[in-house]
Design an enzyme around this catalytic site. Structure first.
Site, short mmCIF file in Angstrom:
data_model
loop_
_atom_site.label_atom_id
_atom_site.label_comp_id
_atom_site.label_asym_id
_atom_site.label_seq_id
_atom_site.Cartn_x
_atom_site.Cartn_y
_atom_site.Cartn_z
N ARG A 1 -6.00 16.75 -33.68
CA ARG A 1 -5.19 17.94 -33.47
C ARG A 1 -4.35 17.86 -32.19
O ARG A 1 -3.24 18.39 -32.12
CB ARG A 1 -6.12 19.16 -33.41
CG ARG A 1 -5.40 20.46 -33.28
CD ARG A 1 -6.27 21.70 -33.36
NE ARG A 1 -7.67 21.54 -33.18
CZ ARG A 1 -8.42 22.35 -32.42
NH1 ARG A 1 -7.85 23.32 -31.74
NH2 ARG A 1 -9.72 22.18 -32.34
N GLU B 1 1.72 -5.17 9.77
CA GLU B 1 1.90 -4.62 8.41
C GLU B 1 0.65 -3.81 8.10
O GLU B 1 -0.27 -4.26 7.42
CB GLU B 1 2.12 -5.77 7.42
CG GLU B 1 3.41 -6.53 7.76
CD GLU B 1 3.42 -7.98 7.30
OE1 GLU B 1 2.49 -8.37 6.56
OE2 GLU B 1 4.35 -8.71 7.68
N TYR C 1 16.15 -10.61 13.83
CA TYR C 1 14.93 -10.88 13.07
C TYR C 1 15.26 -11.59 11.75
O TYR C 1 16.17 -11.20 11.02
CB TYR C 1 14.17 -9.58 12.76
CG TYR C 1 12.97 -9.82 11.87
CD1 TYR C 1 11.82 -10.42 12.39
CD2 TYR C 1 12.99 -9.51 10.52
CE1 TYR C 1 10.73 -10.68 11.58
CE2 TYR C 1 11.91 -9.76 9.70
CZ TYR C 1 10.78 -10.36 10.24
OH TYR C 1 9.71 -10.62 9.44
N HIS D 1 3.86 -19.59 3.69
CA HIS D 1 3.61 -18.38 2.91
C HIS D 1 3.23 -18.68 1.46
O HIS D 1 2.80 -17.77 0.73
CB HIS D 1 4.83 -17.46 2.94
CG HIS D 1 5.00 -16.74 4.25
ND1 HIS D 1 4.94 -17.36 5.47
CD2 HIS D 1 5.22 -15.42 4.52
CE1 HIS D 1 5.13 -16.48 6.43
NE2 HIS D 1 5.29 -15.29 5.89
N TYR E 1 -10.23 17.34 -31.71
CA TYR E 1 -9.12 17.14 -30.76
C TYR E 1 -8.40 15.82 -30.94
O TYR E 1 -7.20 15.72 -30.72
CB TYR E 1 -9.64 17.23 -29.32
CG TYR E 1 -10.00 18.61 -28.84
CD1 TYR E 1 -9.94 19.71 -29.68
CD2 TYR E 1 -10.41 18.82 -27.53
CE1 TYR E 1 -10.29 20.98 -29.23
CE2 TYR E 1 -10.75 20.07 -27.06
CZ TYR E 1 -10.69 21.16 -27.92
OH TYR E 1 -11.01 22.40 -27.47
N PHE F 1 11.12 -3.61 1.40
CA PHE F 1 10.14 -4.52 0.78
C PHE F 1 8.84 -3.81 0.43
O PHE F 1 7.99 -4.36 -0.28
CB PHE F 1 9.82 -5.68 1.73
CG PHE F 1 9.48 -5.23 3.13
CD1 PHE F 1 8.32 -4.52 3.40
CD2 PHE F 1 10.34 -5.50 4.18
CE1 PHE F 1 8.02 -4.09 4.68
CE2 PHE F 1 10.04 -5.08 5.47
CZ PHE F 1 8.88 -4.36 5.72
N ASN G 1 11.03 -12.49 0.42
CA ASN G 1 10.90 -11.09 0.79
C ASN G 1 11.48 -10.23 -0.33
O ASN G 1 12.63 -10.40 -0.71
CB ASN G 1 11.67 -10.82 2.09
CG ASN G 1 11.04 -9.73 2.91
OD1 ASN G 1 10.51 -8.77 2.37
ND2 ASN G 1 11.10 -9.87 4.23
#
Length: 506
Positions: A280, A411, A50, A80, A277, A326, A192
């Site tokens: 404090r 994915e 791959y 991409h 508050y 990734f 990647n």
């Protein structure tokens, strides 16, 4: 800055983010060469692996012929590079490039020496790819943003250099560089990884750190302006609870107020039993913020020193192992923590501003103006602070709890780290404006106590503001005052002016 892969401190990354030059340690090149040689041997074996000789994502089962491997890597970059939105800040892109350089230096990505050198040279020469800020879901790497970086390396897209935007091919030529021809796996290795998300998260962390320290100063100034007590900062209180951040903040606030004549003026027989508050509980709130930021810093320091490529190359066995480094879930969680911290820094500060403008709570003139009615004073700056705080509340919703399937359900769970990290600079801008308004309001309140003076540290902060913004006697155009005060917060100059030891993320 020498990038030592796997051994960089957060302070090192911060120097690079702020503009320091960077180059890879000479010790890293042997590991890079060994990793590239392993890829060459894997290709020679001919078995499908791959990312090296197959398609990508859902197309991983498609075998690609050896003659097409270079085209395969070029195609993944071009296809991409599909980001959108405004260009990412150049400082963030530079940091992203440095993070990628460090990752390659670990020798687990299979990229050649010349590819790493190209990235290093671009970083050294200030050749910064234009990277659209939107398009990553923070899983299978920050694919689109990193693809835009990789595209610039092969002469496609746009590059910013010397303040000008040029076509990538022209910018490379002007710098005497030849567009890169990608070898097996190199396109995938470049795009990647979590470097886009991590760079943006680190940028947010660095801004949050400066903002946190500034807010300690303005919180102490507000306590002085309201003639609040420093008893809640007593270390015995915080020792009994035990949180490190709470103890550090209590010590810092007590130190900032030490020696104050304003505090001494109401230390005895003050009819008020307890402060609200927002005064404090500063150690409890800001201490929790500090603990959160430190946890995020720990996560990001690990991520910045790691390898988030896929598949990973193990040169000693000539293996390419596919995994899920990734997936940016750690970065998403860290970004969410920073977002919550930014939100709370502004939230408690806005409550102090609201307290100061209310004469029933502060004992000061209404809206901090000597002649209320004729003048509105700080009425609307408090409204602006409230608006910014509410905007940050909406932005602080955790990004990491969201997921949307991509790549035809291959994915099927994603981190949303890129979105979670990208919002942080805008949130920091909002919170910085709130702290800037508090700086103005607190110093205005302290002016009403003259001739009494505060501590040496807080008088330094007061003088630093007054060098840029005079006391408000009557209403005037308020926007320039706010911009000037906010600039002191964003730049870190207020922290520098005080010259006190203040806790932070590192």
């Amino acid at each position: 800055m020498i990038i030592n892969p796997g051994a960089m401190a957060l302070a090192d990354w911060r120097e690079i983010y702020e503009g320091a030059s960077a180059e890879l340690s000479a010790d890293a090149w042997n590991a890079i060469d060994a990793s590239a040689a392993a890829v060459a041997r894997i290709v020679a074996r001919g078995a499908p692996v791959y990312g090296i000789n197959t398609g990508f994502g859902k197309l991983a089962s498609v075998r690609v012929a050896d003659d097409d491997l270079a085209t395969l890597q070029r195609n993944i970059v071009l296809s991409h590079a599909a980001g959108t939105g405004a260009p990412s800040p150049a400082k963030n892109v530079r940091l992203m490039m440095a993070l990628k350089l460090a990752s390659f230096g670990m020798g687990a990505s299979g990229v050649r020496r010349e590819t790493v050198a190209m990235l290093e040279t671009m970083l050294a020469k200030g050749i910064t790819p234009i990277v659209p800020s939107q398009g990553s879901v923070g899983a299978s790497g920050d694919l689109a943003p990193l693809a835009h970086m990789a595209a610039a390396m092969i002469g496609v897209g746009e590059i910013e250099v010397g303040g000008q935007t040029l076509l990538a091919a022209d910018a490379l030529a002007d710098a005497g560089l030849v567009p890169l021809e990608l070898g097996p796996k190199e396109g995938l290795a470049l795009l990647n990884g979590t470097q886009f998300s991590t760079a943006n998260a680190l940028a947010g962390l660095f801004r949050a750190d400066t903002l946190f320290r500034s807010a300690l100063i303005t919180g102490a100034l507000s306590t002085e302006a309201a003639k609040g007590s420093d008893a809640p900062f007593d270390p015995r209180i915080h020792a009994l609870r035990g949180h490190a951040g709470q103890r550090a903040v209590g010590d810092a606030l007590r130190g900032l107020m030490a020696g104050s004549a304003i505090r001494a003026s109401h230390a005895i027989d003050d009819p008020r039993v307890q402060d609200p508050y927002c005064l404090r509980c500063q150690p409890q709130v800001m201490g929790a913020v500090l603990d959160l930021l430190r946890q995020a810093a720990t996560t990001l320091a690990v991520e910045a020193n790691g390898v988030s490529d896929n598949p990973l190359i193990f040169a000693d066995t000539d293996e390419a192992l596919s995994g899920g480094n990734f997936h940016a879930e750690p970065v998403a969680f860290a970004a969410d923590m920073i977002a919550m911290a930014l939100c709370e820094i502004g939230s408690i500060a806005e409550r102090r501003i609201a307290m100061l403008v209310d004469p029933a709570l502060s004992g000061l003139p209404a809206f901090l103006t000597p002649r209320p009615g004729l003048n509105s004073g700080f009425m609307i700056p408090q409204v602006t602070a409230a608006a910014l705080v509410s905007e940050n509340k909406q932005r602080a919703h955790p990004a990491s709890v969201d997921s949307i399937p991509t790549s035809a359900n291959q994915e099927d769970h994603v981190s949303m780290a890129a979105h979670g990290a990208r919002r942080l600079l805008d949130m920091a801008d909002n919170a910085s404006a709130v702290i800037g308004i508090e700086l103005l309001a607190a110093c205005q309140g302290i002016d009403f106590h003259a001739p009494l003076q505060s501590s040496e540290a807080l008088e330094a902060a007061h003088s630093h503001l007054r060098a840029a913004v005079p006391t408000l006697e009557d209403d005037r155009h308020f926007h320039p005052d706010m911009e000037a005060a906010t600039a002191l917060i964003r730049s870190g100059s207020l922290v520098a002016a005080v010259a006190a030891s203040l806790p932070g993320v590192g």
